[in-house]
Motif scaffolding. Sequence first.
Motif, short mmCIF file in Angstrom:
data_model
loop_
_atom_site.label_atom_id
_atom_site.label_comp_id
_atom_site.label_asym_id
_atom_site.label_seq_id
_atom_site.Cartn_x
_atom_site.Cartn_y
_atom_site.Cartn_z
N ASP A 16 64.47 26.90 10.45
CA ASP A 16 64.76 26.95 11.89
C ASP A 16 66.25 26.76 12.18
O ASP A 16 66.81 27.45 13.03
N GLU A 17 66.88 25.82 11.48
CA GLU A 17 68.31 25.58 11.67
C GLU A 17 69.13 26.81 11.27
O GLU A 17 70.09 27.18 11.94
N SER A 50 61.98 32.54 22.56
CA SER A 50 62.91 33.00 21.53
C SER A 50 64.21 33.51 22.12
O SER A 50 65.28 33.20 21.64
N GLY A 79 59.50 33.42 12.65
CA GLY A 79 60.86 32.89 12.61
C GLY A 79 61.48 32.84 11.23
O GLY A 79 62.51 32.20 11.04
N ARG A 80 60.89 33.54 10.27
CA ARG A 80 61.38 33.47 8.89
C ARG A 80 62.07 34.74 8.41
O ARG A 80 62.52 34.82 7.28
#
Length: 149
Positions: A16-17, A50, A79-80
């Motif tokens: 996520d970061e 998002s 999100g990957r």
Amino acid sequence: MADESTQSIVVDASADEIMAVIADFPAYPEWAAAVKQTEVLDADDANADSNRAKKVRFTLDAGVFKDVYTLEYDWAADGREVNWNLVEGQMQRMQRGTYRLDPQDGQTKVTYTLSVQLVVPMIGLFRRKAEKMIMDTALKELKRRVEGS
């Protein structure tokens, strides 16, 4: 079909970061040395969670290679992963790329895949070498930005 180059690096941060840094296009000139300017042309307003950019214009100055080009982005729901394709460019005929993030024991493996075709023909060996240099620099700058923040 053009050849692709792939490279990976392990970053001491969560997926996520890392994705937050990848998605923060206005900040690219602060940490990506060759990127001189960015402009988000279209964002995903439909998903307020998002609000990811769908289309971004880049002004690039990497010494001998200068270009202004627009990329269109496709963000994975988990999100990957993010994929992009060239919409228009001055020096590029085609660009296709992917960042894939794989969490691993508190760190994240970032895999960058890139394929570029320039308007001016370039011998395959030199093109792949240039792609690898671009990816190596991008991954190291991304790692430094994420781990330094």
